[in-house]
Design a protein around this motif. Structure first.
Motif, PDB file in Angstrom:
ATOM      1  N   ALA A  79      63.004  35.622 101.885  1.00 16.07           N
ATOM      2  CA  ALA A  79      63.372  34.512 100.737  1.00 16.07           C
ATOM      3  C   ALA A  79      64.324  34.072 101.577  1.00 16.07           C
ATOM      4  O   ALA A  79      64.838  32.772 101.220  1.00 16.07           O
ATOM      5  CB  ALA A  79      63.936  35.303  99.671  1.00 16.07           C
ATOM      6  N   LEU A  80      64.881  34.369 102.787  1.00 15.14           N
ATOM      7  CA  LEU A  80      66.086  33.812 103.371  1.00 15.14           C
ATOM      8  C   LEU A  80      65.384  32.926 104.549  1.00 15.14           C
ATOM      9  O   LEU A  80      65.387  33.399 105.623  1.00 15.14           O
ATOM     10  CB  LEU A  80      66.996  34.627 103.810  1.00 15.14           C
ATOM     11  N   ASP A  81      64.913  31.789 104.009  1.00 10.83           N
ATOM     12  CA  ASP A  81      64.011  30.951 104.863  1.00 10.83           C
ATOM     13  C   ASP A  81      64.621  29.621 105.689  1.00 10.83           C
ATOM     14  O   ASP A  81      64.225  28.827 106.098  1.00 10.83           O
ATOM     15  CB  ASP A  81      62.683  30.488 104.369  1.00 10.83           C
ATOM     16  N   ARG A  82      66.033  29.493 105.087  1.00  5.61           N
ATOM     17  CA  ARG A  82      66.917  28.593 105.771  1.00  5.61           C
ATOM     18  C   ARG A  82      67.974  28.836 106.724  1.00  5.61           C
ATOM     19  O   ARG A  82      68.511  30.006 106.387  1.00  5.61           O
ATOM     20  CB  ARG A  82      67.384  27.776 104.676  1.00  5.61           C
ATOM     21  N   ARG A  83      68.204  28.275 107.768  1.00  5.61           N
ATOM     22  CA  ARG A  83      69.567  28.563 108.626  1.00  5.61           C
ATOM     23  C   ARG A  83      70.632  27.555 108.301  1.00  5.61           C
ATOM     24  O   ARG A  83      70.404  26.282 108.298  1.00  5.61           O
ATOM     25  CB  ARG A  83      68.824  28.334 110.122  1.00  5.61           C
ATOM     26  N   ILE A  84      71.733  28.024 107.765  1.00  8.45           N
ATOM     27  CA  ILE A  84      72.635  27.109 107.425  1.00  8.45           C
ATOM     28  C   ILE A  84      73.734  27.509 108.327  1.00  8.45           C
ATOM     29  O   ILE A  84      74.036  28.485 108.781  1.00  8.45           O
ATOM     30  CB  ILE A  84      73.230  27.339 106.063  1.00  8.45           C
ATOM     31  N   ALA A  85      74.718  26.491 108.557  1.00  9.55           N
ATOM     32  CA  ALA A  85      75.903  26.634 109.313  1.00  9.55           C
ATOM     33  C   ALA A  85      77.115  26.257 108.404  1.00  9.55           C
ATOM     34  O   ALA A  85      77.094  25.172 107.887  1.00  9.55           O
ATOM     35  CB  ALA A  85      75.896  25.542 110.534  1.00  9.55           C
ATOM     36  N   ILE A  86      78.167  27.186 108.621  1.00 12.37           N
ATOM     37  CA  ILE A  86      79.256  26.948 107.942  1.00 12.37           C
ATOM     38  C   ILE A  86      80.592  26.141 108.927  1.00 12.37           C
ATOM     39  O   ILE A  86      80.490  26.862 109.891  1.00 12.37           O
ATOM     40  CB  ILE A  86      79.837  28.127 107.120  1.00 12.37           C
ATOM     41  N   GLY A 111      69.218  21.049 107.223  1.00 11.57           N
ATOM     42  CA  GLY A 111      68.263  20.350 107.209  1.00 11.57           C
ATOM     43  C   GLY A 111      68.460  18.915 107.358  1.00 11.57           C
ATOM     44  O   GLY A 111      68.149  17.996 106.765  1.00 11.57           O
ATOM     45  N   GLY A 112      69.585  18.709 108.243  1.00 13.61           N
ATOM     46  CA  GLY A 112      70.210  17.460 108.576  1.00 13.61           C
ATOM     47  C   GLY A 112      71.030  16.961 107.781  1.00 13.61           C
ATOM     48  O   GLY A 112      71.645  15.555 107.768  1.00 13.61           O
TER      49      GLY A 112
END
Length: 117
Positions: free
Chosen positions: A5-12, A80-81
């Motif tokens: 379910a954790l299919d996105r890579r996010i940057a903080i 995602g940009g």
């Protein structure tokens, strides 16, 4: 929550203020990269100063960890940009996950230029 379910890579990203002698400059630097799920909550458009702006509100769910619990509402999130302003952070479940609500704005005029339109 399954790993699938954790299919996105996010940057903080976090702001740092630097005094240049001529004024203060804000620079954003990445403090964490996390796996997350994303669900868009709403979107909308409005006219601002002769342009049309779109907004999307998304909810990102991440595993609760020392790193993710250090996220502040003043931080930003990129995925995602898009760059999102964090509007809320809350615990989900039995303190094993965090839900980050964030809003991204996209100016249609800039989007068209980026796409060569």
């Amino acid at each position: 929550m399954s790993a699938g379910a954790l299919d996105r890579r996010i940057a903080i990203r976090r702001a740092a203020l630097t005094n240049t002698g001529l004024g203060t400059v804000t620079t954003w630097s990445e403090i964490a990269t996390l796996w997350a799920s994303r669900k868009d909550a709403s979107d909308g458009e409005k006219a601002v100063a002769g342009t049309v702006q779109s907004t999307v509100v998304s909810r990102f769910v991440v595993r609760s960890s020392v790193m993710s619990r250090g996220i502040r509402p003043t931080d930003r999130l990129t995925e995602g940009g898009l760059t999102y302003e964090i509007t809320g952070i809350k615990e989900v479940g039995r303190r094993d996950r965090l839900e980050i609500t964030a809003e991204a704005r996209l100016d249609h005029e800039d989007n068209n230029q980026d796409q060569g339109l």
